[in-house]
Design a protein around this motif. Sequence first.
Motif, PDB file in Angstrom:
ATOM      1  N   TYR A 103       0.848  -1.198   0.000  1.00  0.00           N
ATOM      2  CA  TYR A 103       0.000   0.000   0.000  1.00  0.00           C
ATOM      3  C   TYR A 103       0.882   1.247   0.000  1.00  0.00           C
ATOM      4  O   TYR A 103       1.970   1.256   0.581  1.00  0.00           O
ATOM      5  N   ASP A 104       0.382   2.324  -0.631  1.00  0.00           N
ATOM      6  CA  ASP A 104       1.128   3.581  -0.657  1.00  0.00           C
ATOM      7  C   ASP A 104       0.146   4.750  -0.680  1.00  0.00           C
ATOM      8  O   ASP A 104      -0.429   5.076  -1.714  1.00  0.00           O
ATOM      9  N   HIS A 105      -0.032   5.386   0.469  1.00  0.00           N
ATOM     10  CA  HIS A 105      -0.992   6.488   0.609  1.00  0.00           C
ATOM     11  C   HIS A 105      -0.616   7.713  -0.230  1.00  0.00           C
ATOM     12  O   HIS A 105      -1.454   8.570  -0.484  1.00  0.00           O
ATOM     13  N   ARG A 113      -5.484   4.374   3.611  1.00  0.00           N
ATOM     14  CA  ARG A 113      -6.137   5.012   4.775  1.00  0.00           C
ATOM     15  C   ARG A 113      -7.357   4.207   5.218  1.00  0.00           C
ATOM     16  O   ARG A 113      -7.610   4.059   6.409  1.00  0.00           O
ATOM     17  N   GLN A 114      -8.100   3.678   4.255  1.00  0.00           N
ATOM     18  CA  GLN A 114      -9.262   2.855   4.576  1.00  0.00           C
ATOM     19  C   GLN A 114      -8.836   1.595   5.322  1.00  0.00           C
ATOM     20  O   GLN A 114      -9.431   1.221   6.335  1.00  0.00           O
ATOM     21  N   LYS A 115      -7.783   0.934   4.837  1.00  0.00           N
ATOM     22  CA  LYS A 115      -7.277  -0.270   5.503  1.00  0.00           C
ATOM     23  C   LYS A 115      -6.777   0.064   6.912  1.00  0.00           C
ATOM     24  O   LYS A 115      -7.007  -0.699   7.853  1.00  0.00           O
ATOM     25  N   ILE A 120      -7.313  -0.205  12.790  1.00  0.00           N
ATOM     26  CA  ILE A 120      -7.401   0.572  14.036  1.00  0.00           C
ATOM     27  C   ILE A 120      -8.679   0.182  14.781  1.00  0.00           C
ATOM     28  O   ILE A 120      -8.669  -0.039  15.992  1.00  0.00           O
ATOM     29  N   GLU A 121      -9.771   0.083  14.049  1.00  0.00           N
ATOM     30  CA  GLU A 121     -11.033  -0.326  14.672  1.00  0.00           C
ATOM     31  C   GLU A 121     -10.970  -1.775  15.133  1.00  0.00           C
ATOM     32  O   GLU A 121     -11.443  -2.109  16.220  1.00  0.00           O
ATOM     33  N   TYR A 122     -10.393  -2.646  14.331  1.00  0.00           N
ATOM     34  CA  TYR A 122     -10.289  -4.057  14.681  1.00  0.00           C
ATOM     35  C   TYR A 122      -9.529  -4.250  15.997  1.00  0.00           C
ATOM     36  O   TYR A 122      -9.926  -5.047  16.844  1.00  0.00           O
ATOM     37  N   ILE A 130      -7.785   7.456  14.370  1.00  0.00           N
ATOM     38  CA  ILE A 130      -8.357   7.449  13.032  1.00  0.00           C
ATOM     39  C   ILE A 130      -8.468   8.867  12.506  1.00  0.00           C
ATOM     40  O   ILE A 130      -8.114   9.166  11.369  1.00  0.00           O
ATOM     41  N   VAL A 131      -8.948   9.778  13.341  1.00  0.00           N
ATOM     42  CA  VAL A 131      -9.081  11.178  12.949  1.00  0.00           C
ATOM     43  C   VAL A 131      -7.716  11.727  12.555  1.00  0.00           C
ATOM     44  O   VAL A 131      -7.572  12.404  11.544  1.00  0.00           O
TER      45      VAL A 131
END
Length: 136
Positions: A103-105, A113-115, A120-122, A130-131
């Motif tokens: 991945y490369d943002h 960012r979605q991953k 983070i939620e997991y 996240i913010v």
Amino acid sequence: MIFCEEEMEISFLEKIAKKMSDKNIELVLVDEKTMHEINFNQRGIDKTTDVLSFPLVQNCENLLGSIVINLDEVSKKAIEYKHSNEEEISLLFIHAMLHLQGYDHEIDQGQMRQKEQEWIEYFKLPKSLIVRVQGE
């Protein structure tokens, strides 16, 4: 499994690593001066940073790559964002793991960012992380 040079409790990172990949990870924990040197020598960028990842260039069956985390930056960001050093290291580790996986943002359309948000939620990390990630 994570191979770490520093003597530090990293079982929380082991859990993240095992969930995100079945390959081994080399983890190097450094200070700000060392990170500055690595960033300059490897990327030509004359400043420090919080985390770097180095995917394995040659094929190695059991090793995904190396992650370098700046512990001085971890402490600063943990204070700034009012969370623990463990949570900060976890965020940086997840970020670096995604880079190791390709991945490369800087060039994608938000997939990394979605991953990151999903992981983070997991791992039930603070939503404030996240913010922060979305703002970078």
